[in-house]
Design a protein around this motif. Structure first.
Motif, PDB file in Angstrom:
ATOM      1  N   ILE A 143       5.590  -4.043   7.298  1.00  0.00           N
ATOM      2  CA  ILE A 143       6.395  -3.274   7.178  1.00  0.00           C
ATOM      3  C   ILE A 143       6.692  -2.578   6.797  1.00  0.00           C
ATOM      4  CG2 ILE A 143       9.009  -2.862   6.322  1.00  0.00           C
ATOM      5  CD1 ILE A 143      10.158  -5.980   6.602  1.00  0.00           C
ATOM      6  N   THR A 144       6.616  -0.657   7.852  1.00  0.00           N
ATOM      7  CA  THR A 144       6.420   0.164   6.901  1.00  0.00           C
ATOM      8  C   THR A 144       7.138   1.261   6.609  1.00  0.00           C
ATOM      9  OG1 THR A 144       4.492   0.246   8.136  1.00  0.00           O
ATOM     10  CG2 THR A 144       4.553   2.517   7.458  1.00  0.00           C
ATOM     11  N   LEU A 145       7.732   2.040   5.352  1.00  0.00           N
ATOM     12  CA  LEU A 145       8.862   2.290   5.609  1.00  0.00           C
ATOM     13  C   LEU A 145       8.306   4.023   5.015  1.00  0.00           C
ATOM     14  CD1 LEU A 145      10.778   0.969   2.747  1.00  0.00           C
ATOM     15  CD2 LEU A 145      11.441   0.798   5.520  1.00  0.00           C
ATOM     16  N   GLN A 146       9.203   4.756   6.404  1.00  0.00           N
ATOM     17  CA  GLN A 146       8.652   6.467   6.030  1.00  0.00           C
ATOM     18  C   GLN A 146       9.744   7.338   5.144  1.00  0.00           C
ATOM     19  OE1 GLN A 146       6.241   7.836   8.013  1.00  0.00           O
ATOM     20  NE2 GLN A 146       5.641   5.591   8.626  1.00  0.00           N
ATOM     21  N   GLU A 147       8.516   8.345   4.667  1.00  0.00           N
ATOM     22  CA  GLU A 147       9.440   8.784   3.763  1.00  0.00           C
ATOM     23  C   GLU A 147      11.317   9.291   3.880  1.00  0.00           C
ATOM     24  OE1 GLU A 147       9.671  13.058   1.213  1.00  0.00           O
ATOM     25  OE2 GLU A 147       8.436  10.909   1.074  1.00  0.00           O
ATOM     26  N   GLN A 194       0.979  -1.050   0.286  1.00  0.00           N
ATOM     27  CA  GLN A 194      -0.342   0.021   0.362  1.00  0.00           C
ATOM     28  C   GLN A 194       0.732   1.480  -0.012  1.00  0.00           C
ATOM     29  OE1 GLN A 194      -2.324  -1.184   3.606  1.00  0.00           O
ATOM     30  NE2 GLN A 194      -3.497  -0.186   2.744  1.00  0.00           N
ATOM     31  N   THR A 195       0.596   2.142  -0.757  1.00  0.00           N
ATOM     32  CA  THR A 195       1.116   3.646  -0.421  1.00  0.00           C
ATOM     33  C   THR A 195      -0.079   4.776  -0.238  1.00  0.00           C
ATOM     34  OG1 THR A 195       0.568   4.274  -2.861  1.00  0.00           O
ATOM     35  CG2 THR A 195       2.160   2.597  -3.172  1.00  0.00           C
ATOM     36  N   GLY A 213      -3.009   5.121   1.009  1.00  0.00           N
ATOM     37  CA  GLY A 213      -4.320   3.462   0.964  1.00  0.00           C
ATOM     38  C   GLY A 213      -4.461   2.621  -0.747  1.00  0.00           C
ATOM     39  N   LEU A 214      -3.501   3.817  -1.588  1.00  0.00           N
ATOM     40  CA  LEU A 214      -3.586   2.453  -2.882  1.00  0.00           C
ATOM     41  C   LEU A 214      -2.997   1.298  -3.110  1.00  0.00           C
ATOM     42  CD1 LEU A 214      -3.867   2.864  -5.945  1.00  0.00           C
ATOM     43  CD2 LEU A 214      -1.838   3.852  -6.371  1.00  0.00           C
ATOM     44  N   GLU A 215      -3.719   0.121  -3.062  1.00  0.00           N
ATOM     45  CA  GLU A 215      -2.867  -1.152  -3.156  1.00  0.00           C
ATOM     46  C   GLU A 215      -2.460  -1.073  -4.244  1.00  0.00           C
ATOM     47  OE1 GLU A 215      -4.764  -3.814  -1.517  1.00  0.00           O
ATOM     48  OE2 GLU A 215      -5.720  -2.428   0.322  1.00  0.00           O
ATOM     49  N   LYS A 255       0.847   8.867   1.202  1.00  0.00           N
ATOM     50  CA  LYS A 255       1.284  10.313   0.607  1.00  0.00           C
ATOM     51  C   LYS A 255       3.580  10.142   0.719  1.00  0.00           C
ATOM     52  CE  LYS A 255      -2.613  12.971  -0.397  1.00  0.00           C
ATOM     53  NZ  LYS A 255      -3.538  14.499  -0.019  1.00  0.00           N
ATOM     54  N   GLN A 256       3.522   9.845   2.630  1.00  0.00           N
ATOM     55  CA  GLN A 256       4.790   9.935   3.143  1.00  0.00           C
ATOM     56  C   GLN A 256       4.976   8.417   2.943  1.00  0.00           C
ATOM     57  OE1 GLN A 256       4.629  12.915   5.899  1.00  0.00           O
ATOM     58  NE2 GLN A 256       5.233  14.124   3.617  1.00  0.00           N
ATOM     59  N   SER A 257       4.267   7.502   2.665  1.00  0.00           N
ATOM     60  CA  SER A 257       4.799   6.374   3.277  1.00  0.00           C
ATOM     61  C   SER A 257       4.439   4.568   2.346  1.00  0.00           C
ATOM     62  CB  SER A 257       4.477   5.804   5.140  1.00  0.00           C
ATOM     63  OG  SER A 257       3.160   5.646   4.914  1.00  0.00           O
ATOM     64  N   VAL A 258       5.098   3.727   3.062  1.00  0.00           N
ATOM     65  CA  VAL A 258       5.137   2.415   1.842  1.00  0.00           C
ATOM     66  C   VAL A 258       4.464   1.234   2.835  1.00  0.00           C
ATOM     67  CG1 VAL A 258       6.220   1.033  -0.096  1.00  0.00           C
ATOM     68  CG2 VAL A 258       5.822   3.308   0.208  1.00  0.00           C
ATOM     69  N   LYS A 259       3.473   0.806   3.073  1.00  0.00           N
ATOM     70  CA  LYS A 259       3.604  -0.244   3.488  1.00  0.00           C
ATOM     71  C   LYS A 259       3.515  -1.759   2.864  1.00  0.00           C
ATOM     72  CE  LYS A 259      -0.060  -1.457   6.934  1.00  0.00           C
ATOM     73  NZ  LYS A 259      -1.217  -1.738   7.354  1.00  0.00           N
ATOM     74  N   PHE A 260       4.247  -2.551   3.564  1.00  0.00           N
ATOM     75  CA  PHE A 260       4.831  -4.002   2.838  1.00  0.00           C
ATOM     76  C   PHE A 260       3.244  -5.268   4.035  1.00  0.00           C
ATOM     77  CE2 PHE A 260       7.502  -2.138   1.238  1.00  0.00           C
ATOM     78  CZ  PHE A 260       7.862  -2.075  -0.002  1.00  0.00           C
ATOM     79  N   SER A 261       2.499  -5.692   3.200  1.00  0.00           N
ATOM     80  CA  SER A 261       2.047  -6.627   4.768  1.00  0.00           C
ATOM     81  C   SER A 261       1.880  -8.250   4.201  1.00  0.00           C
ATOM     82  CB  SER A 261       0.801  -5.901   5.916  1.00  0.00           C
ATOM     83  OG  SER A 261      -0.480  -6.115   4.665  1.00  0.00           O
ATOM     84  N   VAL A 262       1.549  -8.803   5.387  1.00  0.00           N
ATOM     85  CA  VAL A 262       1.497 -10.476   4.539  1.00  0.00           C
ATOM     86  C   VAL A 262       0.348 -11.456   5.260  1.00  0.00           C
ATOM     87  CG1 VAL A 262       3.412 -10.984   3.468  1.00  0.00           C
ATOM     88  CG2 VAL A 262       3.508 -11.145   5.410  1.00  0.00           C
TER      89      VAL A 262
END
Length: 66
Positions: free
Chosen positions: A42-46, A23-24, A64-66, A26-33
């Motif tokens: 795992i969430t990566l912040q800009e 999921q993207t 929240g775009l997937e 505005k200032q982070s990307v979230k990877f989930s399983v």
């Protein structure tokens, strides 16, 4: 984000489940399983680190775009 880091995240989370949700925001990307016996995220912040190999830049117009 370096391609090697992206690959590592997907590989590690992929070991827990067949599907890795990305999921993207505005200032982070979230990877989930969600697996049979475990969940992971795992969430990566800009950031604006000086060292380019550690820099994370998120360029997304939507939340929240997937």
């Amino acid at each position: 984000m370096p391609a090697a880091e992206f690959s590592w995240i997907v590989k590690e989370l992929g070991a827990l489940s067949e599907t890795v949700k990305i999921q993207t925001f505005k200032q982070s990307v979230k990877f989930s399983v969600v697996g049979d016996s475990t969940n992971g995220e795992i969430t990566l912040q800009e950031n604006n680190l000086d060292k380019e190999s550690e820099r994370v830049i998120v360029d997304s117009d939507t939340d929240g775009l997937e």
